[in-house]
Design an enzyme around this catalytic site. Structure first.
Site, PDB file in Angstrom:
ATOM      1  N   GLU A 245      -2.991  -5.205   1.235  1.00  0.00           N
ATOM      2  CA  GLU A 245      -2.177  -6.420   1.025  1.00  0.00           C
ATOM      3  C   GLU A 245      -0.787  -5.939   0.632  1.00  0.00           C
ATOM      4  O   GLU A 245      -0.578  -5.500  -0.498  1.00  0.00           O
ATOM      5  CB  GLU A 245      -2.782  -7.278  -0.092  1.00  0.00           C
ATOM      6  CG  GLU A 245      -4.193  -7.787   0.178  1.00  0.00           C
ATOM      7  CD  GLU A 245      -4.250  -8.869   1.239  1.00  0.00           C
ATOM      8  OE1 GLU A 245      -3.190  -9.396   1.615  1.00  0.00           O
ATOM      9  OE2 GLU A 245      -5.358  -9.169   1.702  1.00  0.00           O
ATOM     10  N   CYS A 279       5.167 -11.536  -3.306  1.00  0.00           N
ATOM     11  CA  CYS A 279       4.966 -11.051  -1.933  1.00  0.00           C
ATOM     12  C   CYS A 279       5.107 -12.200  -0.943  1.00  0.00           C
ATOM     13  O   CYS A 279       5.635 -12.021   0.145  1.00  0.00           O
ATOM     14  CB  CYS A 279       3.607 -10.384  -1.793  1.00  0.00           C
ATOM     15  SG  CYS A 279       2.242 -11.418  -2.290  1.00  0.00           S
TER      16      CYS A 279
HETATM   17  P1  NAD Z   1       3.627  -0.027  -5.304  1.00  0.00           P
HETATM   18  O1  NAD Z   1       3.264   0.240  -3.905  1.00  0.00           O
HETATM   19  O2  NAD Z   1       4.732   0.745  -5.902  1.00  0.00           O
HETATM   20  O3  NAD Z   1       2.372   0.217  -6.271  1.00  0.00           O
HETATM   21  C1  NAD Z   1       1.154  -0.488  -6.130  1.00  0.00           C
HETATM   22  C2  NAD Z   1       0.040   0.306  -6.798  1.00  0.00           C
HETATM   23  O4  NAD Z   1      -0.176   1.511  -6.068  1.00  0.00           O
HETATM   24  C3  NAD Z   1       0.325   0.735  -8.238  1.00  0.00           C
HETATM   25  O5  NAD Z   1      -0.840   0.580  -9.001  1.00  0.00           O
HETATM   26  C4  NAD Z   1       0.693   2.198  -8.085  1.00  0.00           C
HETATM   27  O6  NAD Z   1       0.435   2.976  -9.228  1.00  0.00           O
HETATM   28  C5  NAD Z   1      -0.231   2.607  -6.961  1.00  0.00           C
HETATM   29  N1  NAD Z   1       0.181   3.810  -6.220  1.00  0.00           N
HETATM   30  C6  NAD Z   1       1.423   4.323  -6.070  1.00  0.00           C
HETATM   31  N2  NAD Z   1       1.379   5.438  -5.302  1.00  0.00           N
HETATM   32  C7  NAD Z   1       0.081   5.623  -4.958  1.00  0.00           C
HETATM   33  C8  NAD Z   1      -0.607   6.592  -4.166  1.00  0.00           C
HETATM   34  N3  NAD Z   1       0.042   7.586  -3.572  1.00  0.00           N
HETATM   35  N4  NAD Z   1      -1.945   6.461  -4.013  1.00  0.00           N
HETATM   36  C9  NAD Z   1      -2.610   5.436  -4.595  1.00  0.00           C
HETATM   37  N5  NAD Z   1      -2.022   4.502  -5.358  1.00  0.00           N
HETATM   38  C10 NAD Z   1      -0.683   4.584  -5.540  1.00  0.00           C
HETATM   39  O7  NAD Z   1       3.894  -1.586  -5.378  1.00  0.00           O
HETATM   40  P2  NAD Z   1       4.394  -2.445  -6.619  1.00  0.00           P
HETATM   41  O8  NAD Z   1       5.835  -2.174  -6.842  1.00  0.00           O
HETATM   42  O9  NAD Z   1       3.459  -2.310  -7.761  1.00  0.00           O
HETATM   43  O10 NAD Z   1       4.210  -3.933  -6.051  1.00  0.00           O
HETATM   44  C11 NAD Z   1       5.189  -4.585  -5.307  1.00  0.00           C
HETATM   45  C12 NAD Z   1       4.796  -4.662  -3.854  1.00  0.00           C
HETATM   46  O11 NAD Z   1       3.514  -5.256  -3.752  1.00  0.00           O
HETATM   47  C13 NAD Z   1       5.723  -5.530  -3.039  1.00  0.00           C
HETATM   48  O12 NAD Z   1       5.973  -4.930  -1.800  1.00  0.00           O
HETATM   49  C14 NAD Z   1       4.914  -6.811  -2.850  1.00  0.00           C
HETATM   50  O13 NAD Z   1       5.271  -7.566  -1.724  1.00  0.00           O
HETATM   51  C15 NAD Z   1       3.527  -6.279  -2.763  1.00  0.00           C
HETATM   52  N6  NAD Z   1       2.533  -7.298  -3.077  1.00  0.00           N
HETATM   53  C16 NAD Z   1       1.747  -7.763  -2.056  1.00  0.00           C
HETATM   54  C17 NAD Z   1       0.810  -8.749  -2.321  1.00  0.00           C
HETATM   55  C18 NAD Z   1      -0.075  -9.286  -1.228  1.00  0.00           C
HETATM   56  O14 NAD Z   1      -1.057  -9.913  -1.546  1.00  0.00           O
HETATM   57  N7  NAD Z   1       0.229  -9.049   0.042  1.00  0.00           N
HETATM   58  C19 NAD Z   1       0.679  -9.258  -3.628  1.00  0.00           C
HETATM   59  C20 NAD Z   1       1.490  -8.763  -4.623  1.00  0.00           C
HETATM   60  C21 NAD Z   1       2.418  -7.765  -4.338  1.00  0.00           C
END
Ligand code: NAD
Length: 504
Positions: A245, A279
């Site tokens: 997502e 998002c």
């Molecule tokens: P992010 O990708 O920076 O981090 C998300 C999660 O992934 C965190 O828990 C982080 O620690 C983890 N992570 C980071 N690197 C990783 C790796 N290499 N392997 C495994 N896990 C890792 O995103 P964010 O800044 O926390 O969230 C914002 C983003 O999320 C925006 O792009 C937003 O649109 C999206 N989002 C999407 C939805 C949806 O349902 N489509 C909902 C909420 C947020």
């Protein structure tokens, strides 16, 4: 303002980090940075818990899930205050978020048996001697990796459905919201104290990566597109399936016959609530030419009185993640450099950690303010000749998550909704699909793949099991070495009657 995260060595062994209030810089709590050993231990304990949880009668699992939603509802003020402190969002918005999560827990708990339980299916004439059924079994342990922007609603969209489907869950919240994640896990332990059916892994990306590589049976990832690609690569090591997502660049389309006040009100909420860190937030608005200027005026009028802050009267909070401010700044600067104009706010709206509302008009479609996820309290407003041109421009995006249409003509609105390249569309409201638990949620392209919520969400966290039971001997036994040429002749005659007729 201090908004970065501090890391330190804790008692010379495990590393820890502090989660900080994005508005004040005050520490919220100290959390462990889980390494390989800790992640493996957590997953091993979850595996035992999964066996116990899956072995409970469905009614018992349902009762525990309903007890959890009741706990969350009763303690809503406590969790909402923590969400406000850790992410900066207004307390009322935090409460609304928890209520939405509760609605999903309720639906998942009440519908799991019906959606996933054994269903008879028709065997067909060739296998008429068989009784066939399909049922959906738990996967085992699901790893949920969450973002910080909706630290309850978003992970619960995966957690509730995975738990209701009979799985144990290991949850790795964002490093920007570990306290809220920890609270959520503890709240579940209040109603399921026997085993760690929902357990916690904290840390940065590396801890998430270790979870993805740990041999869990599925990863439910919510976060940025860039990170999803890394998680997918980590999952590939064990062929671990994944639901992704990711981000979006959702459009709101306003038809000439729309209720303009309702559309402006919804657009402002969709773009600015949670400081635009949504998002499925509204980032692009395409408006029918005839009503463009009137709509723009209405939009500006509504935005005028809104402001960010940390006080109870503020309409939205600070940017939770300090680095995002630079992205917003770049997008506004790019829009202006390409010939766009700021109708409300502009680069001056950026006062870290806050960003005031920004309305950008006449921004070329090639600008990053139109092509990339801004994730801030900004919106672009562009005139279009018709609803179908609006659809065309909205679809000219690498993302395909949500979107909304404002139009009085129901048929035109439905046709446009179908034509939008997105997983979800709301007509005459924004974001409403997220509050309907029976609807699937997810996107395509850079917005990810797979579905959470609804029946599809329950099935996402289970594996289909097909069973046929022979209830009588077949008229001709085709799968036996005793089969004769006469048997084959009979079946070929039948096949030609059933399937061999010419189609015009
Ligand atoms: P992010 O990708 O920076 O981090 C998300 C999660 O992934 C965190 O828990 C982080 O620690 C983890 N992570 C980071 N690197 C990783 C790796 N290499 N392997 C495994 N896990 C890792 O995103 P964010 O800044 O926390 O969230 C914002 C983003 O999320 C925006 O792009 C937003 O649109 C999206 N989002 C999407 C939805 C949806 O349902 N489509 C909902 C909420 C947020």
């Amino acid at each position: 303002m201090v908004t970065t995260m501090r890391t330190s060595s804790h008692q010379g062994t495990a590393k820890t980090f502090d989660s900080l209030n994005p508005a004040t810089g005050e520490p919220i709590g100290t959390f462990g940075v889980f390494g390989e050993h800790e992640v493996a231990e957590t997953v091993a304990r979850a595996r035992e818990a999964a066996q116990w949880w899956a072995g409970l009668p469905g009614k018992e699992r349902k009762a525990r899930m309903l007890a959890w939603k009741s706990y969350l509802t009763r303690y809503i003020m406590r969790i909402a205050e923590l969400m406000h402190a850790e992410t900066g969002k207004p307390v009322a918005d935090a409460q609304l978020e928890v209520l939405l999560a509760v609605v999903h827990i309720d639906w998942a708990a009440k519908n799991a048996a019906k959606v996933l339980g054994p269903h008879k299916v028709r065997s067909g004439i060739v296998a008429i001697n068989q009784v066939s059924s399909v049922e959906y079994q738990p996967l085992g342990v699901v790893g949920v990796i969450g973002p910080w922007n909706y630290p309850v609603f978003t992970p619960v969209g995966s957690i509730a459905y995975a738990l209701a489907a009979g799985n144990a869950v290991v949850f790795k919240p964002s490093e920007f919201s570990p306290a809220v994640g920890g609270w959520l896990v503890s709240s579940f332990a209040e109603v399921v104290p026997e085993y760690p059916v929902l357990s916690l892994v904290t840390g940065f990306g590396e801890s998430g990566s270790l979870l993805a590589k740990s041999g869990v049976d599925k990863i439910a990832f919510t976060g940025s597109t860039k990170t999803a690609k890394k998680v997918m690569a980590a999952c590939a090591e064990n062929l671990t399936p994944m639901v992704a997502e990711c981000g979006g660049k959702d459009a709101l389309l306003v038809s000439a016959d729309a209720d303009l006040d309702a559309a402006a009100d919804a657009a402002v909420w969709g773009a600015l609530s949670n400081a635009g860190q949504t998002c499925i937030g509204v980032e692009r608005i395409y408006v029918a030419q005839d009503i463009y200027h009137t709509f723009l005026e209405k939009l500006a009028e509504r935005v005028k009185g809104l402001r960010p802050g940390d006080d109870r009267e503020a309409n939205y909070g600070p940017m939770t993640m300090p680095g995002q401010v630079e992205v917003i700044e770049q997008h506004i600067a790019d829009a202006m450099a390409c010939g766009g104009r700021a109708v409300v706010g502009g680069l001056g709206s950026i006062r870290k950690p806050y960003v005031g509302p920004v309305i950008l008009a006449d921004v070329p479609e090639s600008s990053t303010a139109i092509t990339d996820e801004t994730f801030g309290p900004t919106m672009t407003v562009t005139p279009v000749s018709s609803l179908s041109e609006g659809v065309k421009l909205a679809n000219n995006s690498k993302y395909g998550l949500g979107g909304s249409i404002f139009a009085k003509n129901k048929n035109a609105a439905m046709a446009a909704a179908r034509a939008l390249n997105s997983g979800m569309t709301s007509i005459n409201s924004v974001i409403s699909f997220a509050s309907v638990p029976s609807l699937p949620f997810g996107g395509s392209g850079d917005s990810g793949f797979g579905r959470i919520h609804g029946a599809d969400g329950l099935r996402e966290f289970s594996k289909a099991k097909a069973i046929t039971r022979q209830r009588m001997k077949p008229m001709v036994n085709l799968t036996s070495f005793t089969r004769t040429d006469a048997d084959m002749k009979k079946i070929l005659t039948l096949a030609s009657l059933l399937h061999g007729r010419k189609y015009k």
